[in-house]
Design a protein around this motif. Structure first.
Motif, PDB file in Angstrom:
ATOM      1  N   SER A   1      -3.707  30.824  46.663  1.00 62.76           N
ATOM      2  CA  SER A   1      -2.271  31.267  45.906  1.00 62.76           C
ATOM      3  C   SER A   1      -2.412  31.981  44.900  1.00 62.76           C
ATOM      4  O   SER A   1      -2.086  33.946  44.752  1.00 62.76           O
ATOM      5  CB  SER A   1      -0.902  30.915  46.595  1.00 62.76           C
ATOM      6  OG  SER A   1      -0.847  30.770  48.580  1.00 62.76           O
TER       7      SER A   1
ATOM      8  N   ALA B   1      -4.224  40.284  45.591  1.00 65.47           N
ATOM      9  CA  ALA B   1      -4.495  40.806  46.597  1.00 65.47           C
ATOM     10  C   ALA B   1      -3.597  39.586  47.425  1.00 65.47           C
ATOM     11  O   ALA B   1      -2.965  39.123  48.816  1.00 65.47           O
ATOM     12  CB  ALA B   1      -5.764  39.382  46.499  1.00 65.47           C
TER      13      ALA B   1
ATOM     14  N   ARG C   1      -5.086  34.502  44.901  1.00 67.97           N
ATOM     15  CA  ARG C   1      -4.466  36.071  45.250  1.00 67.97           C
ATOM     16  C   ARG C   1      -3.835  36.494  44.204  1.00 67.97           C
ATOM     17  O   ARG C   1      -4.168  38.139  44.183  1.00 67.97           O
ATOM     18  CB  ARG C   1      -3.758  35.826  46.610  1.00 67.97           C
ATOM     19  CG  ARG C   1      -4.564  35.176  47.902  1.00 67.97           C
ATOM     20  CD  ARG C   1      -4.477  35.498  49.091  1.00 67.97           C
ATOM     21  NE  ARG C   1      -2.890  35.851  49.203  1.00 67.97           N
ATOM     22  CZ  ARG C   1      -1.702  35.225  49.283  1.00 67.97           C
ATOM     23  NH1 ARG C   1      -2.248  34.253  49.503  1.00 67.97           N
ATOM     24  NH2 ARG C   1      -1.483  35.950  49.910  1.00 67.97           N
TER      25      ARG C   1
END
Length: 68
Positions: free
Chosen positions: A32, A40, A35
């Motif tokens: 996470s 993202a 990202r």
């Protein structure tokens, strides 16, 4: 949120943290966190506040509203 991703990575590297260490500080998975740095995914507001406290910068700086 490209500016957020860029500043997040710069701050992490300058502080000497790994992505895993940052994920641990934020109580999230390393994937996470990655990202966020790769533009993202976006953290929620409370995570942005926590990141700003970790690096002692304003949320405005993280989000690209100010230059300092």
């Amino acid at each position: 949120m490209e500016i957020f991703s860029k500043r997040l990575k710069e701050l992490r590297i300058a502080a000497g943290y790994t992505q895993q260490q940052m994920a641990d500080k934020l109580c999230i998975r390393q994937q996470s966190y990655t990202r966020y740095e790769n533009n993202a995914g976006e953290p929620n507001l409370s995570t942005v506040v926590t990141i700003s406290k970790i690096f002692d910068v304003s949320c405005d700086y993280l989000l690209g509203v100010t230059e300092y």
